[in-house]
Design a protein around this motif. Sequence first.
Motif, PDB file in Angstrom:
ATOM      1  N   PHE B   5      10.329  -3.744  -3.620  1.00 53.62           N
ATOM      2  CA  PHE B   5       9.437  -2.674  -4.197  1.00 53.62           C
ATOM      3  C   PHE B   5       8.503  -2.154  -3.508  1.00 53.62           C
ATOM      4  O   PHE B   5       8.387  -0.774  -3.485  1.00 53.62           O
ATOM      5  CB  PHE B   5       8.753  -3.496  -5.656  1.00 53.62           C
ATOM      6  CG  PHE B   5       7.701  -2.716  -6.226  1.00 53.62           C
ATOM      7  CD1 PHE B   5       8.000  -1.760  -7.082  1.00 53.62           C
ATOM      8  CD2 PHE B   5       6.292  -2.654  -5.676  1.00 53.62           C
ATOM      9  CE1 PHE B   5       7.163  -1.111  -7.667  1.00 53.62           C
ATOM     10  CE2 PHE B   5       5.527  -2.088  -6.378  1.00 53.62           C
ATOM     11  CZ  PHE B   5       5.711  -1.407  -7.499  1.00 53.62           C
ATOM     12  N   TYR B   6       7.633  -2.946  -2.577  1.00 53.89           N
ATOM     13  CA  TYR B   6       6.860  -2.280  -1.796  1.00 53.89           C
ATOM     14  C   TYR B   6       7.538  -1.241  -0.753  1.00 53.89           C
ATOM     15  O   TYR B   6       7.063  -0.197  -0.428  1.00 53.89           O
ATOM     16  CB  TYR B   6       6.087  -3.224  -0.794  1.00 53.89           C
ATOM     17  CG  TYR B   6       5.149  -4.154  -1.601  1.00 53.89           C
ATOM     18  CD1 TYR B   6       4.371  -3.637  -2.924  1.00 53.89           C
ATOM     19  CD2 TYR B   6       5.136  -5.397  -1.645  1.00 53.89           C
ATOM     20  CE1 TYR B   6       3.684  -4.582  -3.396  1.00 53.89           C
ATOM     21  CE2 TYR B   6       4.271  -6.455  -2.195  1.00 53.89           C
ATOM     22  CZ  TYR B   6       3.607  -5.815  -3.252  1.00 53.89           C
ATOM     23  OH  TYR B   6       2.702  -6.819  -3.975  1.00 53.89           O
ATOM     24  N   ALA B   7       8.763  -1.567  -0.244  1.00 49.68           N
ATOM     25  CA  ALA B   7       9.253  -0.498   0.573  1.00 49.68           C
ATOM     26  C   ALA B   7       9.788   0.549   0.097  1.00 49.68           C
ATOM     27  O   ALA B   7       9.773   1.822   0.546  1.00 49.68           O
ATOM     28  CB  ALA B   7      10.563  -1.624   1.206  1.00 49.68           C
ATOM     29  N   ILE B   8      10.409   0.535  -1.252  1.00 53.02           N
ATOM     30  CA  ILE B   8      10.799   1.686  -1.967  1.00 53.02           C
ATOM     31  C   ILE B   8       9.465   2.655  -2.269  1.00 53.02           C
ATOM     32  O   ILE B   8       9.451   4.051  -1.799  1.00 53.02           O
ATOM     33  CB  ILE B   8      11.528   1.309  -3.442  1.00 53.02           C
ATOM     34  CG1 ILE B   8      12.778   0.611  -2.820  1.00 53.02           C
ATOM     35  CG2 ILE B   8      11.638   2.592  -4.129  1.00 53.02           C
ATOM     36  CD1 ILE B   8      13.374  -0.064  -4.005  1.00 53.02           C
ATOM     37  N   ILE B   9       8.446   2.128  -2.732  1.00 53.39           N
ATOM     38  CA  ILE B   9       7.479   3.074  -3.171  1.00 53.39           C
ATOM     39  C   ILE B   9       6.778   3.300  -1.699  1.00 53.39           C
ATOM     40  O   ILE B   9       6.334   4.646  -1.746  1.00 53.39           O
ATOM     41  CB  ILE B   9       6.107   2.025  -3.685  1.00 53.39           C
ATOM     42  CG1 ILE B   9       6.842   1.459  -4.988  1.00 53.39           C
ATOM     43  CG2 ILE B   9       4.765   2.522  -3.812  1.00 53.39           C
ATOM     44  CD1 ILE B   9       6.776   2.567  -6.244  1.00 53.39           C
ATOM     45  N   SER B  10       6.531   2.699  -0.656  1.00 55.67           N
ATOM     46  CA  SER B  10       6.063   3.126   0.590  1.00 55.67           C
ATOM     47  C   SER B  10       6.883   4.117   1.194  1.00 55.67           C
ATOM     48  O   SER B  10       6.398   5.226   1.825  1.00 55.67           O
ATOM     49  CB  SER B  10       5.735   2.011   1.718  1.00 55.67           C
ATOM     50  OG  SER B  10       5.013   0.854   0.881  1.00 55.67           O
ATOM     51  N   ILE B  37      -2.199   2.169  -2.005  1.00 55.22           N
ATOM     52  CA  ILE B  37      -1.314   0.766  -2.020  1.00 55.22           C
ATOM     53  C   ILE B  37      -2.036  -0.246  -1.290  1.00 55.22           C
ATOM     54  O   ILE B  37      -2.014  -1.408  -1.833  1.00 55.22           O
ATOM     55  CB  ILE B  37       0.069   1.028  -0.960  1.00 55.22           C
ATOM     56  CG1 ILE B  37       0.795   2.514  -1.555  1.00 55.22           C
ATOM     57  CG2 ILE B  37       1.008   0.037  -0.815  1.00 55.22           C
ATOM     58  CD1 ILE B  37       2.204   1.798  -2.407  1.00 55.22           C
ATOM     59  N   THR B  38      -2.661  -0.015  -0.230  1.00 54.59           N
ATOM     60  CA  THR B  38      -3.319  -0.728   0.362  1.00 54.59           C
ATOM     61  C   THR B  38      -4.669  -1.712  -0.508  1.00 54.59           C
ATOM     62  O   THR B  38      -4.643  -2.795  -0.630  1.00 54.59           O
ATOM     63  CB  THR B  38      -3.976  -0.387   1.570  1.00 54.59           C
ATOM     64  OG1 THR B  38      -3.130   0.398   2.572  1.00 54.59           O
ATOM     65  CG2 THR B  38      -4.818  -1.212   2.530  1.00 54.59           C
ATOM     66  N   LEU B 149      -3.656   3.251  -8.840  1.00 53.10           N
ATOM     67  CA  LEU B 149      -3.833   1.926  -9.112  1.00 53.10           C
ATOM     68  C   LEU B 149      -3.180   1.358 -10.033  1.00 53.10           C
ATOM     69  O   LEU B 149      -2.589   0.583 -10.205  1.00 53.10           O
ATOM     70  CB  LEU B 149      -5.505   1.506  -8.771  1.00 53.10           C
ATOM     71  CG  LEU B 149      -6.180   1.703  -7.355  1.00 53.10           C
ATOM     72  CD1 LEU B 149      -7.281   1.166  -7.374  1.00 53.10           C
ATOM     73  CD2 LEU B 149      -5.209   0.850  -6.190  1.00 53.10           C
ATOM     74  N   MET B 150      -3.333   2.043 -11.309  1.00 53.16           N
ATOM     75  CA  MET B 150      -2.996   1.581 -12.665  1.00 53.16           C
ATOM     76  C   MET B 150      -1.473   1.700 -12.800  1.00 53.16           C
ATOM     77  O   MET B 150      -0.735   0.968 -13.165  1.00 53.16           O
ATOM     78  CB  MET B 150      -3.686   2.273 -13.762  1.00 53.16           C
ATOM     79  CG  MET B 150      -5.147   1.944 -13.834  1.00 53.16           C
ATOM     80  SD  MET B 150      -5.928   2.467 -15.367  1.00 53.16           S
ATOM     81  CE  MET B 150      -6.757   4.072 -14.645  1.00 53.16           C
ATOM     82  N   ALA B 151      -1.136   2.816 -12.026  1.00 56.15           N
ATOM     83  CA  ALA B 151       0.321   3.229 -12.010  1.00 56.15           C
ATOM     84  C   ALA B 151       1.256   2.214 -11.299  1.00 56.15           C
ATOM     85  O   ALA B 151       2.238   1.637 -11.768  1.00 56.15           O
ATOM     86  CB  ALA B 151       0.562   4.628 -11.648  1.00 56.15           C
ATOM     87  N   PHE B 152       0.653   2.049 -10.085  1.00 57.62           N
ATOM     88  CA  PHE B 152       1.249   1.019  -9.293  1.00 57.62           C
ATOM     89  C   PHE B 152       1.367  -0.334  -9.988  1.00 57.62           C
ATOM     90  O   PHE B 152       2.575  -0.942  -9.877  1.00 57.62           O
ATOM     91  CB  PHE B 152       0.580   0.501  -7.859  1.00 57.62           C
ATOM     92  CG  PHE B 152       0.611   1.893  -6.983  1.00 57.62           C
ATOM     93  CD1 PHE B 152       1.723   2.688  -6.825  1.00 57.62           C
ATOM     94  CD2 PHE B 152      -0.678   1.984  -6.180  1.00 57.62           C
ATOM     95  CE1 PHE B 152       1.878   3.620  -5.953  1.00 57.62           C
ATOM     96  CE2 PHE B 152      -0.598   3.083  -5.344  1.00 57.62           C
ATOM     97  CZ  PHE B 152       0.825   3.687  -5.039  1.00 57.62           C
ATOM     98  N   ARG B 153       0.165  -0.699 -10.581  1.00 59.97           N
ATOM     99  CA  ARG B 153       0.354  -2.091 -11.385  1.00 59.97           C
ATOM    100  C   ARG B 153       1.295  -1.972 -12.365  1.00 59.97           C
ATOM    101  O   ARG B 153       2.108  -3.084 -12.622  1.00 59.97           O
ATOM    102  CB  ARG B 153      -1.231  -2.249 -11.753  1.00 59.97           C
ATOM    103  CG  ARG B 153      -1.554  -3.693 -12.186  1.00 59.97           C
ATOM    104  CD  ARG B 153      -2.849  -4.073 -12.658  1.00 59.97           C
ATOM    105  NE  ARG B 153      -2.951  -5.377 -13.039  1.00 59.97           N
ATOM    106  CZ  ARG B 153      -3.792  -5.874 -13.899  1.00 59.97           C
ATOM    107  NH1 ARG B 153      -4.751  -4.838 -14.336  1.00 59.97           N
ATOM    108  NH2 ARG B 153      -3.862  -7.010 -14.277  1.00 59.97           N
ATOM    109  N   TRP B 154       1.482  -0.902 -13.226  1.00 60.32           N
ATOM    110  CA  TRP B 154       2.315  -0.852 -14.411  1.00 60.32           C
ATOM    111  C   TRP B 154       3.870  -0.928 -13.736  1.00 60.32           C
ATOM    112  O   TRP B 154       4.404  -1.537 -14.304  1.00 60.32           O
ATOM    113  CB  TRP B 154       1.891   0.310 -14.846  1.00 60.32           C
ATOM    114  CG  TRP B 154       3.052   0.509 -16.344  1.00 60.32           C
ATOM    115  CD1 TRP B 154       2.407   0.019 -17.729  1.00 60.32           C
ATOM    116  CD2 TRP B 154       4.024   0.927 -16.456  1.00 60.32           C
ATOM    117  NE1 TRP B 154       3.400   0.389 -18.465  1.00 60.32           N
ATOM    118  CE2 TRP B 154       4.499   1.059 -18.001  1.00 60.32           C
ATOM    119  CE3 TRP B 154       4.739   1.760 -15.911  1.00 60.32           C
ATOM    120  CZ2 TRP B 154       5.580   1.476 -18.377  1.00 60.32           C
ATOM    121  CZ3 TRP B 154       6.200   2.220 -16.256  1.00 60.32           C
ATOM    122  CH2 TRP B 154       6.389   2.105 -17.630  1.00 60.32           C
ATOM    123  N   ILE B 155       3.806  -0.320 -12.688  1.00 58.19           N
ATOM    124  CA  ILE B 155       5.362  -0.308 -12.289  1.00 58.19           C
ATOM    125  C   ILE B 155       5.646  -1.467 -11.603  1.00 58.19           C
ATOM    126  O   ILE B 155       6.986  -1.889 -11.828  1.00 58.19           O
ATOM    127  CB  ILE B 155       5.543   1.028 -11.322  1.00 58.19           C
ATOM    128  CG1 ILE B 155       5.404   2.467 -11.795  1.00 58.19           C
ATOM    129  CG2 ILE B 155       6.909   1.069 -10.584  1.00 58.19           C
ATOM    130  CD1 ILE B 155       5.102   3.463 -10.817  1.00 58.19           C
TER     131      ILE B 155
END
Lengths: 277, 180
Positions: B5-10, B37-38, B149-155
Amino acid sequence: MFSRRSVLIVGVILVIAVNLVFLSVTSTRHSSFGPGRIVLTLISPFQSGVTHTIHFFRSIWGHYFNLVNVSKKNQELQQQLRLTLEKNHALKEVELTNTRLRSLLNFKEGVARKVLPAEVVGMDPSPWFRSIMIDKGYQHGIRKGLPVVVSEGVAGQVTDVAHRYAKVLLIIDQNSSMDALVQRTRARGIVSGGEEQNCLFRYVLRKEDVKIGDTVVSSGLDGVFPKGLRVGEVSGVVKRSAGIFQEVMVAPYADFEKLEEVLVIMNPSVVNFSKEQ
Amino acid sequence: MTYLFYAIISLGILVWQTAVQPQMPFFRWMYDLLVSITIYLGLYRPAREGLPVVFCLGFAMDNFSAAPFGLYITSYLWIFAGIKWLMTFLDVRGSLLLYFVTAAGILIQNFLSLATAVAGGSDLPLPEGFTRGLFIQFCWALVIGPLFLMAFRWIHEHFEKWWMDRMAEKNGYPTLGKSK
C-alpha cells in the motif's frame, strides 16, 4: 553531574550539527549511490509513461483544436523560411571564408558534434533545486559529465546515469557552474544558478565592458561544455562602489519551464587539462 | 500488504510530483506531498513500521532531486521523529492542531534546505522567492494537509479491510463485512 534533560538537549544539538555537516559535504557531490540508480531505473518508466500520456493528449489538442491558426502560422513560417534561406546562403559564404582563413592560420578543424536526442520524462520534485530526468542512460552511451543543450542554448550537464535514464543538473540550479565569456568583449566569468529561472555571471572584473543585451557563451575552459555554446543574454549589470567584481545577471536562452526534448553532446571535445599536464 | 500500500501510494505521489505537477503552473509551489505520508506514519502507525518507509521515501526523493544527497532522508526522519516526540505528550490526531502539523513539517523541511545551503557555503542571499514560496507552501499545507491525512487514513483502513476480506474468503472464514 548532568541532568538527563541537558544530556538530551546536547545530544539533539549534536545530531543536528552532524546532520548539517553531512549535508554540506554531500552538497558538493552530484551523484547518487549504487542503489540510487536502481530507484531511478524502477521509477522512471512510470514517469516516462505518464509524461508520454500527457504529451499524447497535448498533441491531440494541438492537432485537432488549433487547426484554425495553422494556415496563418504557415504563411508566417514560409516568410521566415525565405529569410532564413537567405541568411543561410550568407552564412555558407562566411563559413567558406572562415575555413580558408583557418587553414591559412593553421587552425585545427572543428570536430563535428555527435548529439543524442533525449526526452524529458521528469523534473525535480523540489521548487528549490533544478534538475530533469531524461530517457537515455548507460545503454545509449550517456555518461556522467556530458553537456546537455537545446536548440536555444545550454541546458545543463549529466550528473547521474542509470541503465536507461539519466539525471541532468540544469544551469539554473544553485549548485551548477560553468565557465563562460561575453561574446562581444570576451569578458570571462562563471555562470551559476541564480534566482527563479535566471543565472548569475560571477567573477567578472569591474573593468570589463558588459552591457544589457550582450550574449554570453561557453568558454570551453571548464572541461565540460564545448566552446561557443549560447548560454543566455545579460539582463542586468550592477557595479557597486566597492569590490573588484561586478554583478551580472543572465537570462538563459533555454526556457526551462517548457523543456520537452534535449540534446546530449556525446563528444564534447573540450580541453582535457589533466592529459595536457 | 501494508508495505505494498505504501509503495503504491508513494509511487503515485512521486510520479505526480516529478512528471505531472511541473507541467501545471497552478501547482508550482505545492508542498512536498510525501511529507504528508511521513506525518501520517508518525501519527497513526508504529515506529517500526513507519521508519523503513520514511527512509525509503527519502532515499527515492534524494535520487530524483538535485538537492544534496540525504536532505530528504534527514528531513523526513526529523519530521517523523518530531511527530513521535510530540505524540508522547500531546495527541493531535483528533484536534484542530492537526491543521498545523503538516504546515510545521513543511517549515522543518524548508528550513533544513536553507540551513544546508548556508552550511554548504552558498553565497546566494536568501532567495527572493524563498519567503513567498514558503508562505504559499505553508498555505497549501494548512488547507489540504489535514485532508490528505484523513484521506490516507480512510484509504489505508479500507485497503486493509478489503485485503483481510480477500484472505478470509480465500481461507473460508467469515469476512469482516459479512460478519456483522
